[in-house]
Motif scaffolding. Structure first.
Motif: not given
Length: 114
Positions: A31-49
């Motif tokens: 679950f912790f790894i899944t949480f970290l991957v979710g945060k990484l996806a959010e940061q990637t989306k923000a960087l692309r924007a």
């Protein structure tokens, strides 16, 4: 959980409480790894924007104010900015341009007619 069931079916090499704690720890880590991957996806989306926003120097025509894109094509400033940001345009006339281009009309409207 499947791993725990297989180990239990084949005979657990350690006691049941230890196996349960081991399985719980593995689930928590998953679950912790899944949480970290979710945060990484959010940061990637923000960087692309952010990359999509306008930054730096924009090559602009000094006469018509069109903007040249990366491919060398010229676009109206409104189209260029609207396609790359969330900004929308509304047009009006500033007081300086109104006086310069429509001064005679404005002066005629301000003088009272007798």
């Amino acid at each position: 959980m499947i791993r725990f069931a297989i180990q239990y079916a084949w005979g657990i090499p350690y006691t049941l409480p230890v196996a349960i704690i081991n399985a719980c720890l593995r689930v928590l880590i998953l679950f912790f790894i899944t949480f970290l991957v979710g945060k990484l996806a959010e940061q990637t989306k923000a960087l692309r924007a952010r990359v999509r926003t306008l930054e730096g120097i924009l090559p602009t025509c000094s006469f018509c104010k069109d903007i040249r894109d990366e491919a060398g094509n010229w676009h109206e400033i409104e189209d260029y900015v609207t396609s790359r940001t969330d900004a929308l345009f509304s047009h009006g006339v500033c007081p300086g341009c109104a006086a310069k281009h429509y001064g005679d009309i404005l002066n005629a409207q301000q003088t009272p007619t007798k």
